[in-house]
Each structure stands twice: as C-alpha cells, then as structure tokens.
Design an enzyme around this catalytic site. Structure first.
Site, short mmCIF file in Angstrom:
data_model
loop_
_atom_site.label_atom_id
_atom_site.label_comp_id
_atom_site.label_asym_id
_atom_site.label_seq_id
_atom_site.Cartn_x
_atom_site.Cartn_y
_atom_site.Cartn_z
N ASN A 115 36.88 52.70 -8.26
CA ASN A 115 35.81 51.74 -8.52
C ASN A 115 35.37 51.75 -9.99
OD1 ASN A 115 34.71 54.36 -7.86
ND2 ASN A 115 32.70 53.42 -7.99
N HIS A 116 35.74 52.78 -10.73
CA HIS A 116 35.41 52.78 -12.16
C HIS A 116 36.42 52.01 -13.00
CE1 HIS A 116 31.84 55.38 -12.71
NE2 HIS A 116 32.15 55.70 -11.47
N HIS A 256 41.03 54.98 -2.91
CA HIS A 256 39.97 55.65 -3.68
C HIS A 256 38.72 55.92 -2.86
CE1 HIS A 256 37.60 57.01 -7.03
NE2 HIS A 256 36.65 56.19 -6.67
N HIS A 330 36.57 59.81 -4.78
CA HIS A 330 35.31 59.07 -4.88
C HIS A 330 34.04 59.90 -4.73
CE1 HIS A 330 33.02 55.44 -5.14
NE2 HIS A 330 32.75 55.31 -3.87
MN MN Z 1 34.61 56.61 -7.47
#
Ligand code: MN
Lengths: 450, 374
Positions: A115-116, A256, A330
C-alpha cells in the site's frame, strides 16, 4: 545511455554501497522494469523454493542484513510482498536495488505491490521528500510511481514441500532441544536465528500440541522471540482422515495486506485492472490494505482503508482456492512473524527495529521445494539460478506433483479439513549493527510524540 | 527519515525546553567554564525545538483533529504536516487532559479555580479555556524557563487575540510589555520565569520563591505534560511537597495530572531509552515508575490520598473517546502505522491524583466517574 549488462551490474554495485544512481539511469531502469512487469499477471506464479519477505520500508542496511541471512540474489529465489519505500532513510536505494535485481534476474526475484507503493501514501510517508532531497526534483519519484502501477498484486507459490528436511544446523544457545520433536517426525516449522542456528522446531502431528493460535505473548526480548505460532500442528490439519498424503500441500497466496469482500477466488484478482494508482476503495485497495483479526466475518478497518477479516473468511477462501496458506505482510509484528487461524495465514515482517524505534525483530519465510517440482516448467525463460539459498527435500518424499494453479470451486463441503500447510522455515534477524549502517552525519532519530 | 519527520522528533524535545535547561542548573558551571560550550549548544537545540511543539499542535489543528485557533499563533514556521501517527497521539493526549480539566471546571462552576501548568512552553490551554469558560473565574499559572516564557510573551504581544485575553478587565486593555520581560502577572494569567528545581524544599528554613498571584486557598489543578519526567524522582517529590505543603497547604484541594511515558522495560521501551540517551535525554521518572500501578502509588506518596488513577493513552483512546468521535478522527487521515501507533500510545500514560478530603471535595466530585485502566 541504456542500462543493461555491465551498466546494470555497475548500478547494482553502486546501489549495494547505498549510493543513488544518476537520474537518467533511474529513468532507464524504470522503463526496463515496466517492460518486464507489464508481462506479469496480477497474480504471479512462483515456484518453490522461495524466500518470502515482508515490509522493508527503506531500511537499506537491514535489507543488506536480510540478504546476508537469506542468501543473495540469484542464489536465493525471493518474493518481496511490498512496502519497499517510506518511513526509513533509504527508500530510494532500497527500491532501486530491488528493481535492478528484478531486471537483472527476473526469474529469481518477485516484487508485488504494497500500500505504500502509491503516489498518495509516498507523499505523506517520506519517499517523495527523499527523492526531492536526493535529486532536487520529483522526476525520480515520478519514474518510480510509474513502476509501482505495474507491480503485481499478489503471487501464488506452488510446489512447496510439506515438511522440512532434517538439517544439521547447530542449535542456538537459548534453544531447548528437549522440546524438539524426535528425529523421525515430520518437521513442519523451524525458526532459525540470524546465525542459522535452530531456535525452535515443531513436528507436524495431530495431537501433541494444543491449538492456541491467539496466544502470542509479546516477547520482550528481541534476541529470542517467542514463537508466534503455538501448535498449529495441533489443529488436526494433518490427520489422515481423508487419506491424503502428507506432502499434499496446496498453493500459498502472497499478498501485501489480505483479502477483500469483493474477491472470493484468485481468478477474480486476475481480472482486476491493476495498472493504476491504488484506489481508495475496492478490491485492489483491500488486497493491499486489509488485516486479519480475531473477529467473525468482515469488519471495518481502523486504518481507514481495506477491511478486517476473521478466521472463517480465511479458511473459506483457502478451501475454495485450494490454498494451504496465505502469506502477507503489512502489520508490524514484534517477533518478525505471526501465524494465525490455525496456521492458515501468516504475517511476515522484514523491517527490524522498525523506524529505528519499535525494537522488533524481523523475519523471512522460506518454503522448500517439493521433490516433485523438478520437472515443472518455470514461469519465464526457465533459467535456474544456483539454488544455493533454497533447500531441497530428500528423495524419499513422495511428491504427487498435483499442482493447483486453477482454483477449485465448490469442491467438497466447508469444514472439510484444510490442506496441509507447507513446511515453514523462519529466519529471524535483528537490525543491522549500528556501525555498519553508514549513517549520514546526522544520526537517525526516531519520533516520539511528546 | 523524511524532512517532515524530523520536526516530529524535535517535538519530543519541545517539552524538554524546560527540562534540559533545568537540569543544567543556572548556577552550575558558570560562564566560561568548559561545560558552558556544550550546554549552550544543547540549549540552542532546545530553543530550536520549541517551535516544533507548537508546529505539531498546528498540524493537528489544520487537519481537524483539534479545535485550537491559537495554535498557529505560537508557531512562527509554516505548518508542516505531521505523520498521522503523531497527529493521533497529540490528539489523544490533548483531549484526555482536556476531559479531566473540563470536568474540574464544570464542577461547582461558580467557585473560582486555579491551574498551575509546569513547563507549559507554547501550550495554548489558557487561551482555549478563557473562550470555553467565559463566566468561570480561572487563575492560571504557567511556569517555565525564562527563554521559553520570554518567547511566549513575545508571541502573545504579536497577536491581539492573545494579549486581549491576558486580563479579565474590559478593553481598552492596558497591556504593554517590556521587550525584555520574562514574566507576566495578572489576576487571571501568570507566566512565571522560573527554574522548577528552585521549588525543591530541603529544609523548612529555606525560603521558597514567591509565585505572585498564586492563591493558597483556591482548588488547584497542577499539570505536568512531559515536564517533571526530566527531573530526578526525588526532585519531583520535593517540588510537589512544596506545592502541597507550602504554596497550597491543606485543606486546599489540590490535584496533579501527569502525562509521561511508561513501560521502559519492553523492546519498545528499551529502544526509546537508548535512542534518547544517545541524544543526552534521560527520563528518570520513567525508570522510577515503570507501570500504571507505580504511577498510582507515586501519586499517593505525594499526598494525593483521595484519588490516584492512571491509564495508558491507548486505553484512553479506546475507552474515553466516543464511537462517534473515533469515527470522526479516524476519517481525517488514512493511518497506516496502526500497530506502531498502538505501541506508542501504550507507552504513554495519563495519571491523575487528588487531595480534597473526599466526599464533597471538588476533585472527587469531578473525577469519581472517570474510568482508569484496571
Ligand atoms: Mn503496508
């Protein structure tokens, strides 16, 4: 100029020394990487043996430690589950090195999106600022973000062995050999320290351990983490009730974050249009943001994106898709890894002393190769690396070669026993020693809000 | 770490602005001594951090976590957006203390009340309370090191919204401040330039510094947000003895709210201590009072015999903040650092204790229903 061959090797050695490469080389590298990644499906197929890694977050020197502990590319086949950037000081060097290795050894390293790996998140959590600081413009950040859009959303590992071959690795000082299973039992889980010494070992059996997947006492010692799994082997997963062979393991889905209420089969992941910025909601967002939690069904995520999902969701999904395990990253776990829900899902965290503040250890997960895997065609050019980092199961194992790349829908009733999980070897490591970090004059300072 | 994060770190030092300077002792190592150079460097670093504490508050306000029209008036730099984790932490800490202060001020609202804020720095609470409780007579005291009080007065003087609140007298406000002023006294707001350690009372013969306008009889709430933590446990004990026995002798109702880190012995706590010690920051009371039970016992030992409670800020977020408010705050920013946030919040506590005779005592009435972590 073009980056390839010796130029690429030069870039790799420069990045290994934690020195950024020139902007034009970054552009070239990102272009090459995109050409490669565009060919990958949303869910990349990966053959065991493979070493699965969690969040890196720009902790470059700890990434070097990871390679020291897990073996180098291409000797070891790696799968990184995203979050390469943000938070740490060296997001740029870490991501570009991984990208160089990907371009150099495309079949020995798999990168999936965290998500980054997003424009929005990197502007809040540091990668954007770092690029600006190191290059004086946002160009490099922009090139990298274009690569992010092409990263796969998940990976499916097949051909993993169900048990670990006996090793001659020495015992760690703090290991308790009395608690180890006998020599002739099938080893399901082994935890090694950074020196390759065995800290814990668990046999696969049906009743010798009590099942208590939630008991994960926060270890206060980063040196000897408490094993996060406590008796997954006691879940009955290996009972031979249906006559299945013990090495009959399902595939391992790597993603992730976790699952999505919009996704009930892996094929549905394959149908997503991934080549875009991570959306704020929807299936793609969920895969990168969700977390397992001790709840029933689905819950709202306190992160503001993705969902929480319970054991029932995982077991149902695994069963439906013929998975034996979901590996995800994560979430920071102090012990480096944490198995949940009768070992149907594991969190792997690979950033030790996260943000130079959290005091946690990191882990990587090695899945061995099923003996039957040898004849399987590799997903790309078939080139096989040295394989030195992986470990091969003894020939006595009767692999049945029954691979399940396609999902099996509606087969059997729910509650049918889960697939045997793969044999899992965790290597746990601490942050790279302070003096090898080569920190800039200004030492890293952790945040404490006060 | 990113440019954005560096101020967050410095924010840590913000409250130290009193701390280090106090440690230094104004008499020790006089001018020209070898100590002076290094100490002056430290002081400069400390001074540079003062703005960042204000900046963090401003970040929280700008993003909608807190309502505080005064925060930006004390931040001379443009507001840098802080990490969501730090915004959330600042929010929990501020709203937790606000809740206790509100309950105090709402109890017998017609009775005048006194608040003593230790190491207040650029804190805006006084100004916010004047808006919130226009009818209540509040005598407010802030104690801090002269560099900080001088800076605060300078900020106040720059902004009419601030200096018009310094007295309760109607305008035209007669306020004119000497450029070099480090203290200010009025019937409602008092800024005392003082080294807190001068308030320690070793013998009865030593005369304690006068704190103008400190009323010895008003119900008084003493606040220490990351302030006393930088002093030795025995020093803190002695300072509180001075307050409880000399400035505010029994039967004056007195209470203390502490905001401090806890749990120094787990992996996070050990890393915090080692990270801070490389920066020459030491937190003596963290080691002296490692957990919530120790914090309660500590409050009782000071003489807060009618109540001594404590809760970590993670628990406070879960238990004190309404679901509706949690939803509002949660929607302000995507918060990726959830596990980290929980760990960080678990390592800070609010501890509050009081002496008021119990029963109908103002603090007993105010706080009896405020839950603590059991
Ligand atoms: Mn993450």
């Amino acid at each position: 100029m073009s980056i390839g061959g010796s130029d690429l090797d030069k870039a790799i050695s420069q990045l290994r020394a934690c020195r950024p490469i020139p902007e034009n080389q970054v552009r070239e590298l990102c272009y090459k990487a995109r050409e490669l990644l565009i060919e990958e499906g949303n869910v990349v197929g990966v053959d065991a043996p493979v070493t699965i890694c969690g969040d890196i977050h720009g902790q470059f020197h700890d990434l070097m430690e990871l390679f020291r502990v897990g073996g180098d590319v291409p000797d070891t086949n790696y799968l990184f589950m995203g979050d390469f950037v943000d938070r740490g000081f060296y997001s740029l060097e870490s991501f570009l090195l991984l990208l160089c290795l990907k371009v150099r050894h495309p079949d020995r390293i798999t990168l999936i999106r965290g998500n980054h790996e997003s424009r929005q998140i990197t502007t809040v959590y540091g990668f954007y600022d770092e690029c600006l600081r190191k290059y004086g413009s946002a160009n490099v950040w922009r090139y990298c973000c274009e690569v992010f859009d092409y990263l796969a959303l998940g990976a499916l590992v097949t051909g993993a062995a169900t048990s670990l071959p006996p090793t001659s690795a020495p015992l760690a000082d703090n290991a308790n050999p009395d608690s180890f299973p006998s020599d002739d039992s099938e080893i399901e889980v082994e935890t090694l320290n950074a020196q390759g010494e065995i800290m814990y070992r668990y046999a696969r059996n049906s009743d010798s351990q009590s099942s208590n997947p939630t008991s994960n006492p926060a270890s206060s010692s980063p040196i000897a983490p408490t094993p996060s799994r406590t008796g997954a082997a006691g879940t009955g997963a290996t009972s031979s009730a249906n006559g299945s062979k013990s090495n009959d393991t399902g595939a391992v889905l790597c993603v992730h974050g976790g699952l999505s209420p919009l996704i009930d089969t892996i094929d549905k992941i394959r149908l997503l249009d991934r080549k875009q910025e991570v959306p704020h909601e929807g299936a793609m967002c969920d895969l990168l943001w969700s977390d397992p939690d001790e709840i029933d069904g689905w819950g709202l995520s306190p992160r503001g994106a993705g969902f929480l999902f319970g054991a029932d969701i995982v077991k149902c999904f695994n069963h439906r898709n013929d998975l034996s395990l979901i590996a995800r990253a994560h979430q920071l776990v102090m012990e480096g890894f944490k198995e949940m829900f009768d070992s149907t899902i594991v969190t792997v965290w690979s950033a030790p002393n996260y943000c130079y503040r959290c005091g946690n250890v990191a882990a990587i997960l090695e899945l061995g190769e099923d003996g039957s895997n040898a004849g399987f065609v590799r997903r790309s050019n078939g080139e096989r690396g040295g394989g030195g980092g992986g470990w091969i199961l003894g020939s006595n194992v009767d692999g049945n070669g029954n691979r399940r790349l396609s999902s099996v829908l509606g087969e059997g009733a729910l509650g049918q026993r889960a697939r045997d999980g793969p044999g899992r070897r965790y290597r746990v490591f601490e942050a790279a020693p302070q003096d090898s970090r080569g920190m800039p004059a200004k030492k890293p300072v952790a945040d404490y809000f006060l | 770490m990113t440019a954005k994060e560096i101020p967050n770190l410095r924010e840590l030092l913000g409250p130290r602005r009193g701390g280090l300077s106090r440690d230094r002792g104004r008499g020790r190592g006089g001018p020209g001594s070898p100590r002076e150079g290094a100490e002056a460097l430290k002081d400069n670093a400390v001074r540079g951090t003062d703005q960042d504490a204000a900046g963090s508050r401003a970040s929280c306000v700008e993003l909608g976590y807190l309502h505080d029209p005064y925060a930006k008036l004390f931040a001379t730099q443009t507001t840098t957006r802080r990490l969501p984790l730090l915004n959330r932490g600042t929010y929990v800490r501020t709203s937790a203390i606000d809740l206790l202060v509100d309950k105090f001020l709402n109890t017998s609202p017609d009775t005048p009340k006194q608040i003593v804020s230790l190491g207040a720095g650029t804190d805006t609470r006084y100004f916010r309370l004047r808006d919130r409780y226009p009818e209540t007579r509040i005598v407010y005291h802030e104690l801090d090191f002269p560099t900080n009080t001088a800076a605060k007065l300078a900020s106040i003087q720059r902004h009419a919204q601030l200096h018009e609140k310094l007295t309760s007298k109607p305008p035209p406000n007669p306020l004119t401040l000497d450029q070099t002023a480090t203290s200010y006294f009025s019937e409602t707001y008092n800024l005392h330039a003082i080294d807190l350690r001068s308030l320690t009372s070793t013998t009865d013969n030593v005369t304690i510094p006068s704190l103008p306008n400190l009323d010895p009889t008003l119900p008084t709430l003493i606040l220490s947000e990351m302030c006393l933590v930088y002093l030795k446990a025995a020093t803190v004990s002695s300072i509180l003895q001075t307050f409880l026995e000399k400035y505010l002798p029994s039967p004056t109702p007195v209470s203390l709210i502490l905001y401090e880190p806890i749990l120094p012995n787990d992996a996070f706590g050990r890393t915090m201590i080692s990270n801070l010690s490389t920066r020459n920051i030491h937190l003596p009371t963290l080691l002296a009072y490692p957990d919530l039970g120790d914090q309660r016992a500590r409050l009782r030992s000071y003489g807060f015999v009618d109540g001594a409670r404590a809760a970590d800020t993670e628990w406070i977020w879960k238990e004190w903040v309404t679901e509706e408010e949690k939803e509002r705050v949660g929607a302000l920013e995507m918060l990726d650092e959830l596990e980290e946030l929980e760990m960080l919040l678990r390592h800070y506590c609010v501890a509050w204790g009081w002496r008021d005779g119990g029963g109908e005592g103002v603090f007993t009435k105010a706080w009896d229903d405020v839950a603590e972590r059991r």
